[in-house]
Scaffold this active site. Structure first.
Site, PDB file in Angstrom:
ATOM      1  N   HIS A 173      21.297  22.431 -11.050  1.00 20.71           N
ATOM      2  CA  HIS A 173      20.294  22.950 -11.965  1.00 20.71           C
ATOM      3  C   HIS A 173      19.802  21.794 -12.848  1.00 20.71           C
ATOM      4  O   HIS A 173      20.496  21.375 -13.757  1.00 20.71           O
ATOM      5  CB  HIS A 173      20.881  24.080 -12.807  1.00 20.71           C
ATOM      6  CG  HIS A 173      19.858  24.820 -13.606  1.00 20.71           C
ATOM      7  ND1 HIS A 173      18.613  24.292 -13.914  1.00 20.71           N
ATOM      8  CD2 HIS A 173      19.884  26.054 -14.157  1.00 20.71           C
ATOM      9  CE1 HIS A 173      17.935  25.177 -14.633  1.00 20.71           C
ATOM     10  NE2 HIS A 173      18.678  26.251 -14.789  1.00 20.71           N
ATOM     11  N   PHE A 201      16.783  30.598 -20.938  1.00 16.74           N
ATOM     12  CA  PHE A 201      17.310  31.050 -22.226  1.00 16.74           C
ATOM     13  C   PHE A 201      16.119  31.449 -23.095  1.00 16.74           C
ATOM     14  O   PHE A 201      15.040  30.868 -22.987  1.00 16.74           O
ATOM     15  CB  PHE A 201      18.036  29.898 -22.934  1.00 16.74           C
ATOM     16  CG  PHE A 201      19.464  29.707 -22.516  1.00 16.74           C
ATOM     17  CD1 PHE A 201      19.975  30.277 -21.372  1.00 16.74           C
ATOM     18  CD2 PHE A 201      20.316  28.925 -23.294  1.00 16.74           C
ATOM     19  CE1 PHE A 201      21.301  30.084 -20.997  1.00 16.74           C
ATOM     20  CE2 PHE A 201      21.636  28.719 -22.933  1.00 16.74           C
ATOM     21  CZ  PHE A 201      22.139  29.300 -21.781  1.00 16.74           C
ATOM     22  N   HIS A 258      14.664  31.117  -8.697  1.00 17.09           N
ATOM     23  CA  HIS A 258      15.367  30.406  -9.777  1.00 17.09           C
ATOM     24  C   HIS A 258      16.781  30.127  -9.283  1.00 17.09           C
ATOM     25  O   HIS A 258      17.277  29.027  -9.455  1.00 17.09           O
ATOM     26  CB  HIS A 258      15.346  31.257 -11.051  1.00 17.09           C
ATOM     27  CG  HIS A 258      15.881  30.550 -12.248  1.00 17.09           C
ATOM     28  ND1 HIS A 258      15.361  29.362 -12.707  1.00 17.09           N
ATOM     29  CD2 HIS A 258      16.900  30.858 -13.091  1.00 17.09           C
ATOM     30  CE1 HIS A 258      16.040  28.970 -13.778  1.00 17.09           C
ATOM     31  NE2 HIS A 258      16.974  29.851 -14.029  1.00 17.09           N
ATOM     32  N   LYS A 279      18.709  24.801  -5.743  1.00 16.30           N
ATOM     33  CA  LYS A 279      19.796  24.441  -6.673  1.00 16.30           C
ATOM     34  C   LYS A 279      21.130  24.340  -5.935  1.00 16.30           C
ATOM     35  O   LYS A 279      22.076  23.752  -6.429  1.00 16.30           O
ATOM     36  CB  LYS A 279      19.865  25.448  -7.819  1.00 16.30           C
ATOM     37  CG  LYS A 279      18.647  25.360  -8.762  1.00 16.30           C
ATOM     38  CD  LYS A 279      18.776  26.249  -9.975  1.00 16.30           C
ATOM     39  CE  LYS A 279      17.613  26.085 -10.929  1.00 16.30           C
ATOM     40  NZ  LYS A 279      16.405  26.860 -10.554  1.00 16.30           N
ATOM     41  N   CYS A 330      14.973  26.284 -19.235  1.00 16.46           N
ATOM     42  CA  CYS A 330      15.095  26.129 -17.787  1.00 16.46           C
ATOM     43  C   CYS A 330      13.862  26.596 -17.021  1.00 16.46           C
ATOM     44  O   CYS A 330      13.816  26.497 -15.801  1.00 16.46           O
ATOM     45  CB  CYS A 330      16.350  26.836 -17.309  1.00 16.46           C
ATOM     46  SG  CYS A 330      17.800  26.108 -18.095  1.00 16.46           S
ATOM     47  N   GLU A 334      17.743  38.632 -10.149  1.00 19.25           N
ATOM     48  CA  GLU A 334      16.533  38.077  -9.558  1.00 19.25           C
ATOM     49  C   GLU A 334      16.165  38.866  -8.296  1.00 19.25           C
ATOM     50  O   GLU A 334      14.989  39.156  -8.043  1.00 19.25           O
ATOM     51  CB  GLU A 334      16.768  36.590  -9.237  1.00 19.25           C
ATOM     52  CG  GLU A 334      15.493  35.870  -8.928  1.00 19.25           C
ATOM     53  CD  GLU A 334      15.665  34.362  -8.837  1.00 19.25           C
ATOM     54  OE1 GLU A 334      16.766  33.850  -9.080  1.00 19.25           O
ATOM     55  OE2 GLU A 334      14.670  33.704  -8.505  1.00 19.25           O
TER      56      GLU A 334
END
Lengths: 408, 413
Positions: free
Chosen positions: A333, A392, A296, A328, A163, A307
């Site tokens: 996403h 990830f 993000h 997002k 991502c 975050e």
């Protein structure tokens, strides 16, 4: 060779519009691309919504290859690449093809090809998967297809860092150009809506049932999406010589790894902070110079909290001044495309002095107490934008874009 | 080349022909082949029943007794090779806590087996039965992420996927990061596992040697009887460091990365002219980057894997890049014995080449009987060659368009 690298073209394929103009207009208006999933039957799942790209006709963009024999992520990538080149006003024929390259990121590559294989395997019809399969399912085919379509024979890299992949791909393109290995790079990310991805996030309990509401107190998760974003990168002197419009300079980047957990971020945001710190240092930017942060901001309870912690760890009191938003909330996403599309947003923000809102942010979360540009776009001077992406594998990447006018 | 010099201070390898650089090189020099009937999965209904699998792979041998359940086969291969490379380079866990080390991993598939298994479980039993733990391994950066966790690698962690060239591209990428000062110590290399899901694609495309081939079951690079490659598996990683750091900590320097080059064949291997041109371009870029001339290249570790067209393109591309000065060039092609290990292949070649530079023996190409008549490689031999290699060229060339070349130089005495 000028080591200052600028963005001269933007191409996006998103759930709220194809092409930079439509996308940017809808984004500033806060429109949502989230709807019931149509790609596959979700009746066996407990969540049913996604952010799919609508009314996409690959034949409009794939002119040299056979669109019917390309995976959807490759189709998206080619469309975004062609849109970006057109936006930049680059004549493909005018390029030295050996010095024109492609750097793309992805989470899943061409997952639908793997799913087609799995369907055949489970139904004991593997014979349906023929000799063309090898040209379709390895993830590197996305960058390869873009280059074959455009006849680009230079550097060709695929970076599947999940991502955060779009940021990694843009960062790599920056390095390639700083090292003088290319005259022009197409850099970005692409991912197609995937059963595998949807299943996985649903099993992690990470998918929101209705809407994506980053930083809201009652946020319930992310919404899987799809799309592509591609930027045209050129050295500043070359761009100026041909009279190109310069959206922004790519100032620098920072990468780091949590080395903590495959799917959960570091509990103190240490990796995220290191990536931001490296990006500031690489671009010689002071914290007080940052005008905007594209978060993000997945909308999961953990991501948005950590975050926020990471931004506060690095920026201290400055953190409260900097507008931060997560698109997002509108386009879901889009996986490996996400940070590429968000880099496009940063470039547009720097260029137009407007930043998009975080939609669906109604109830402030005491643990997320920064300025998230709730629900309404904002006009402000944007000299420097920071684009954050986390993935990830603990892969963190931050990118700095800054005003082209500051170049001389 | 501009920037910091990049030296190699360690190497780790897990392969069917040995789990140390010395063991691998020794097997190659004995002409031992890893290509055997596959036991990892059923090859019933497939054309080729053979592959180079690591039959007795046990990650605990390298990583000790720890919870390896979250790691799939590819991740275990990478984490094991990383342990070996860190040990070989003398980067203790205490040193890694003080100074950040990173990882750049090349892989073509990471684990398409894990991805497929996850999906098939959901298809057969319902999405509620798909494993969340397996999902975290369906991302293509899973092996790099898992290895970072095992070894506390907090610096740059990047996965590169460019097909067969992935591993060599990863070394090139890491080299650039160290040259520019962005990183000082990086593990770089590649890995791929042997699994049904990747094997199937290659087999159906007719890229593998067939058991009914009159030339036998094995890939014979550059031979006129060659008729396809065989797939293998493994992981190989180099420890790359800024030379100043390596010297300051008194590390043993095994060699230096002096040049690299990359290009792409837009025809994806379909048009010979373009394919040869792309290989020519990658090799030339690597030589230019290293400030070396054709006669200064002392040996070639070829990408050739027994493919009809691929081997021909490489022979022609190298001839063009070296201005025809290839007749005295010693050539090896270790995929003749290891098989095509995809993302691991370029780094495997690098590990073997470092041993060749150190010991002066270049492995032969077993069963090479007659080099295809118009190939410019008179020094491709079935037997080992004694060589004095200062600069060695490594090629990595995909069947579908990616080309990468790397030049290593011997450590100064």
């Amino acid at each position: 060779m000028d080591r200052r690298i600028v963005i001269t073209g933007i191409g996006v394929v998103t759930p709220i519009g194809i092409g930079c103009e439509q996308f940017w207009t809808n984004l500033l208006e806060g429109r949502s691309g989230i709807a019931p999933v149509k790609t596959f039957d979700t009746s066996a799942y407990n969540v049913h919504r996604g952010a799919e790209v609508k009314e996409f006709d690959a034949e409009e963009y794939v002119l040299n290859l056979d669109a019917a024999h390309l995976g959807r992520a490759s189709q998206f990538a080619i469309a975004a690449a062609r849109l970006a080149l057109a936006d930049a006003g680059v004549e493909i024929g005018s390029l030295d093809r050996k010095r024109a390259g492609v750097s793309m990121g992805t989470t899943s590559g061409e997952p639908r090809e793997v799913e087609r294989f799995d369907d055949a395997y489970v139904s004991k019809n593997l014979d349906r998967i023929g000799p063309e399969f090898i040209q379709l399912y390895p993830c590197h085919v996305i960058a390869a297809h873009v280059a074959s379509e455009l006849n680009f024979a230079g550097v060709n890299t695929m970076i599947p860092t999940a991502c955060a992949a779009g940021n990694y791909a843009i960062a790599h393109a920056l390095d390639v150009m700083r090292a003088g290995r290319a005259d022009l790079m197409l850099a970005g990310g692409s991912d197609a809506f995937s059963r595998i991805t949807f299943t996985g996030f649903a099993r992690l309990g990470a998918v929101a049932p209705e809407i994506c509401q980053p930083f809201d107190r009652f946020r319930k998760g992310m919404i899987p999406g799809e799309g592509a974003g591609v930027l045209v990168l050129e050295p500043f002197d070359r761009a100026r010589r041909r009279g190109a419009r310069i959206y922004a300079e790519v100032g620098g980047y920072g990468l780091s790894c949590d080395a903590h957990h495959m799917t959960a971020a570091h509990p103190e945001g240490a990796g995220a902070e290191r990536a931001m710190r490296h990006a500031l240092a690489d671009s010689c930017t002071n914290p007080e110079d940052v005008s905007y942060i594209s978060a993000h901001g997945t909308g999961t309870p953990t991501n948005d909290r950590l975050e926020t912690i990471a931004v506060k760890r690095l920026f201290k009191d400055e953190a409260y001044r900097i507008p931060i938003s997560s698109i997002k909330s509108m386009i879901g996403h889009t996986m490996g495309a996400a940070s590429a599309i968000e880099a496009a947003v940063c470039a547009l923000a720097v260029f137009s002095n407007r930043v998009p809102p975080t939609m669906n942010l109604n109830e402030p979360d005491p643990e997320c107490d920064l300025d998230y540009v709730a629900n309404t776009a904002r006009e402000l001077p944007v000299n420097v934008a920071m684009n954050n992406a986390y993935a990830f594998g603990g892969n963190n990447a931050s990118l700095i874009l800054r005003k082209g006018e500051l170049l001389n | 080349m501009i920037g910091n010099r990049v030296v190699i201070t360690g190497a780790g390898v897990v392969s069917p022909l040995g789990d140390s650089p010395a063991h691998l090189h020794d097997s190659l020099c004995r002409g031992i082949s890893a290509i055997k009937p596959i036991k990892l999965f059923s090859t019933a209904g497939l054309g080729c029943p053979l592959g180079g699998e690591i039959s007795d792979f046990d990650a605990t041998k390298y990583l000790g007794q720890r919870n390896l359940r979250p790691l799939d086969r590819t991740s275990r291969l990478v984490a094991s090779a990383a342990q070996l490379a860190l040990d070989n380079a003398g980067w203790s866990i205490e040193m890694r806590n003080d100074q950040e080390v990173g990882l750049v991993l090349g892989t073509m598939f990471c684990s398409v087996h894990t991805i497929s298994e996850f999906d098939r479980r959901a298809l057969e039993a319902g999405p509620a039965y798909a494993s969340p733990m397996d999902f975290s391994n369906t991302v293509i950066n899973a092996a790099a992420g898992q290895t970072a966790i095992v070894h506390n690698l907090r610096e740059v962690n990047t996965t590169i996927s460019t097909g067969v060239t992935s591993g060599l591209e990863a070394i090139s990428y890491a080299t650039e990061l160290i040259r520019s000062g962005r990183a000082r110590a990086l593990l770089a290399g590649g890995a791929d596992e042997l699994c049904f899901e990747s094997f199937y694609g290659f087999d159906r495309a007719g890229l593998l040697c067939r058991s009914d081939n009159s030339a036998g079951d094995f890939p014979i690079p550059f031979d006129r009887r060659r008729n396809g490659s065989a797939l293998g598996e493994g992981a190989a990683l180099l420890m790359l460091e800024d030379v100043a750091l390596a010297r300051a900590r008194g590390a043993k320097i095994l060699g230096e990365v002096v040049g690299h080059g990359s290009s792409y064949d837009c025809s994806r291997g379909r048009e010979s002219g373009q394919s040869i041109d792309a290989i020519d371009s990658a090799v030339r870029q690597a030589m230019n980057d290293a400030f070396l001339l054709p006669h200064e290249i002392d040996c070639l570790s070829a990408s050739a894997n027994g493919s009809q067209t691929g081997d021909r393109h490489e022979a022609e591309g190298v001839r063009a890049a070296l201005n025809g000065q290839t007749h005295k060039l010693p050539v090896t092609a270790i995929k003749s014995m290891l098989g095509e290990t995809l993302g691991a292949s370029g780094p495997m070649q690098a590990v073997a080449l470092l041993e060749t530079m150190c010991h002066g023996v270049l492995p032969g190409i077993p069963q090479l009987d007659e080099v295809e008549q118009d190939f410019p490689f008179e020094m491709a031999r079935s037997e080992n060659q004694e060589v004095d290699v200062v600069n060695g060229l490594i090629n990595s060339i995909g069947f579908d368009g990616h080309c990468c070349s790397l030049i290593l130089s011997r450590a100064e005495a």
